[in-house]
Each structure stands twice: as structure tokens, then as C-alpha cells.
Enzyme design. Sequence first.
Site, PDB file in Angstrom:
ATOM      1  N   ASP A  20      85.267  54.129  79.784  1.00 22.13           N
ATOM      2  CA  ASP A  20      84.476  54.526  78.633  1.00 22.13           C
ATOM      3  C   ASP A  20      83.132  53.824  78.761  1.00 22.13           C
ATOM      4  OD1 ASP A  20      83.889  55.537  75.987  1.00 22.13           O
ATOM      5  OD2 ASP A  20      84.326  53.517  75.248  1.00 22.13           O
ATOM      6  N   ASP A 178      87.910  51.042  74.932  1.00 24.85           N
ATOM      7  CA  ASP A 178      88.066  50.114  73.806  1.00 24.85           C
ATOM      8  C   ASP A 178      88.526  50.795  72.528  1.00 24.85           C
ATOM      9  OD1 ASP A 178      85.409  51.371  73.593  1.00 24.85           O
ATOM     10  OD2 ASP A 178      85.089  50.006  71.915  1.00 24.85           O
TER      11      ASP A 178
END
EC number: 3.1.3.18
Length: 232
Positions: A20, A178
Site C-alpha cells: 500500500d 496498514d
Amino acid sequence: MASSDGHGRGHGFPRLVLFDLDGTLLDSAPDFVATIAVLRAQRGEEPMPAAALRPHVSRGARAMLAAAFPHLDEAAREALVAPFLAVYREQLARHGAPFEGVEALLAAIEDDGSRWGIVTNKPEALAQALLPRLGWQARCAVLVGGDTLPVRKPDPLPLLHAAQGLGVAPCDCAYVGDDERDIVAARAATMPAVVALWGYRRAEEDPATWHGDLLAAAPRDLLDPAAWPRPR
């Protein structure tokens, strides 16, 4: 050639590590704090404290606007999405930077002969614009944005698309993120999932309930290839 346990050549990193972007590779919260400050100033409001906005960064523009303008109704906040993105483009990489240890981790992956890429829900054009500012344009093997495909995370298709484009089997990849959506997408794509605990999340969120294969406190915890989860 991949080894029999699904990891790449060298010392054993996955053949392809997908990350990400916001809250995982990049501490972009300062850029978003500056963006929200401009929008609030346009409405005669004081800047929003960074600590109040930071937990919402990984949830995207609408989540940040909801946190910054809770007194506005949904339609009014939706009208701010385009101005938000326009201001953010001006603030891009002016204040934020890679998290401490990220550059060392990327270098370790490369030195091992493996590759890394980005799968983000950020619009592809904005993500692509970041790469040269970070010196990553020649290093990032693949980038899939939130509008690259008709679907985005938590759908697994963006992760599968990234792997397929490089000719790597999902089991020979790993995904690091996350947000719970990252872990949901990775598990659905049958990729080992690493929770980046150094990223952004709200106080009520418990990453231990996301069923990731590994919870990493900091990028340095991933420097040892042996620390990475093996394929399921």
C-alpha cells in the site's frame, strides 16, 4: 527462479512484494494536513490538528473530509472531493516523506533479486506523480491505483492484476498494508498479508482482528527475509 517455498532467489524475500502507499510506504499525512488547512481556510476555519486527521488518512479523501468537516452534510462534503484532490496535487510530496526504514527495506528487497510494487486506492495519476519525487520511478516494478480497474481494495483484483502483469504467482507475492481493507484483499488474493502497524488507523481499530499473517511494528522488522510469512 522461485524457490520451492514460494520465495525468490537470494536470501528468501518473496519474489514480488506489493505495498500500500499512504500509511505504509509513505508518511503522507503532512501533505493531507496542509491540504485540509487550505480548504478550511477557504471557509474561514482554523487548521485541523495533525493528530486529529492522521488516523483517517488511509481511508481516503471522503474519510478525511468527514473528519475535517463533520458539520457538513454528505452532499456538501462530496462537493469538496474535487477541490480536495486539486489542492492535494499542489501539496504532493511537499511535506511528507517515506517512513523511517522504508528505503532500507526497499533496497534489501532489490538486493535480494526480488521486485516490489504499489497497489493503492489513491487515484493512479496522483500515485504515478509521486514516484519521480521520491526517486522510485525506475525502481517500482508495477503500480495499480484505485481507478486503474473497475474495482479497488478490498477487492483482490488489483493485487492479482499487479502480480499477473509481472508474471508472478500470487503465492510468490506478499502484500503489506496498514488498513483492514489491505489485509482482506491480500487474503482473498491468496497472498501472505503483512500488517504495517506503523501506519494510520483509528483508536477503535484492532489490527489483531484483521487476521494478517504477520504484524510488523516497523519497516526494520521486515529486513530479515526469514521474518516474512510463507505462502498458505
